[in-house]
Design an enzyme around this catalytic site. Sequence first.
Site, short mmCIF file in Angstrom:
data_model
loop_
_atom_site.label_atom_id
_atom_site.label_comp_id
_atom_site.label_asym_id
_atom_site.label_seq_id
_atom_site.Cartn_x
_atom_site.Cartn_y
_atom_site.Cartn_z
N SER A 1 -9.84 1.34 2.71
CA SER A 1 -9.01 2.00 1.74
C SER A 1 -7.97 1.21 1.16
CB SER A 1 -8.45 3.04 2.71
OG SER A 1 -7.33 2.79 3.56
N SER B 1 -10.14 -0.94 7.16
CA SER B 1 -9.39 -0.72 5.65
C SER B 1 -8.56 -1.84 5.05
CB SER B 1 -8.61 0.68 5.73
OG SER B 1 -9.41 1.76 5.43
N LYS C 1 0.91 -1.08 0.13
CA LYS C 1 -0.13 0.05 0.03
C LYS C 1 0.78 1.26 -0.07
CE LYS C 1 -4.04 1.96 2.56
NZ LYS C 1 -4.69 1.57 3.79
#
Lengths: 97, 494
Positions: free
Chosen positions: B155, B179, B80
């Site tokens: 997310s 997330s 990420k």
Amino acid sequence: MSLTTDDVRHVARLARIALSDQEVEALRGELSDILAYADKVGEVAAADVPPTSHAYPLRNVYRDDTPQPSLPADEATATAPQAEQGRFRVPRIVEEP
Amino acid sequence: MHPLVAADAVGLQRLLKAREVSATEITQAHLDRIADTDPHVSAFIRTLDQAALDHARDIDRRLSAGQEVGALAGLPLALKDILCTKGVETTCASRVLQHYRPPYDATVVRKLRQADAIVVGKANMDEFAMGSSCENSAFFPTRNPWDLERVPGGSSGGSVAAVAANDAPLGIGTDTGGSVRQPAALCGVIGVKPTYGLVSRFGLIAFASSLDQVGPIARAVPDAALLLEAIAGHDPRDATSIPTDVPDLHTTLEAGVEGLRVGVVSEFMGAGMSDGVRSVVTAAIDRLGALGAEVVDVSLPHAGYGVSAYYLIAPSECSSNLSRYDGVRYGLRVDGETTEQMMASTRDAGFGPEVKRRIMIGTYALSAGYYDAYYAQAQRVRTLIIRDYEAAYAGCDVLASPTSPTTAFKLGERAADPLSMYLSDVYTIPSNLAGAPALSLPVGLDDDGLPVGLQLMAPVLGEPVLFRAARALERELAIDSTPRGNGSLAQVAA
């Protein structure tokens, strides 16, 4: 919970965000709705319930007091929008006397 | 699909150790897969082909020379874009950090490199990890490999979509209110939020510091366990890091669930959930019972206040954390006559609508006259939720619920209504508030052929029992995690 556009402008000033009039108007409604939902926290938890800031409380976290190499100033300022002589450059803060 | 990209991480390791395949071959197969799939999925902000191949060749050299390699040697991983990588752009999917090259590595990144994981790319996300759909990326939305017209969740949508699309067997996400788990549920893979403090936050770009936690993503429970063991551990550079040993997940991983007490959270099985999620989750819980677990109903009476408390605590912490984007030390600067004008214009241009919204909520909640009614009150609710969990775990080993009230929704469907988006995380947020571990396991498809995730939760530092329960159910269900069906990646990339 209903915010006025003046409320939104005041908070935007505190947060240092130069919002457009359109953004202020949109945020007025959105923030009012979100805060109305968040207001539900007032329905439970009397004042005698202690607040939790961290789920896993650790106190007095120290490292050994031994010198370590730190980031050199030129590397630390290399990512800055404007830097000079190993320092960050910003618009004038203090007025001429 | 190339057999090397269909394989799970443990399987690839076996092949690598037997010298039946090289790290370079594994890496090249995944880079080729990304070239085929990413034009459709958009999981990556940037791929790191050359660095990945260089690292793989180095691993092969060491293997040939009989030297040591790390615990994740040769395993491709989607990272990420919220974790700092030295000298490599780390954007947080924000215009304010679009060209930021950190001068240091996050501890997790350092550990991944030491373990010889192959970072194939920096994955897309909602800007500053604020969102549940990946639509808040400043650059482009990521799509769900099961239906390219739907969101992957967020997310950590990019890392999760990459693992679901077989771009990498492993992914790293971060979970502040769901997330990792919510996108894992929507994309049919495994996503874990470890105990708060188990994985270092040093070099993790902060959103809400008392809630943020790095977590593994994989297509098999043993793979997720392998990855968590590699990234966990005390870090003196993170003052909230728990001084404890790395948990041993493997010893009990295959121990089964016989005799385990599984509590079904009644507040999470009520209204608001789709019928498809309800029936698939209920069937999965029944299978746990059939495997010998004792399934009981439990109550978390204050869990329903979790979203309210979260949307005061997280924005308050975010408004403080994001004050550092002031156009001075890094990132974007928009010039202004005074320093204040420069800062305010920079922040207006640099942040997207959702980030501004949350900074505004937090600034308001912390401002004079409102602190007690909002932030302090939300922290009291946090205490009540923690007490609810403690009471539940007095009679249970793990808790179970759906991960998300619905399966993947269409792009744009919730973008206009922030509150409906926030409610995507209604079942995941309480674990963050309690600092306790939880994971999402794919347990079936709804009538539209979209994945459904079961959330399993455990007490603080209860990762061994959490993984053990998940592994037992995974073995029992033998879910095929390959995206398929109408509108899926399978129709455009073989």
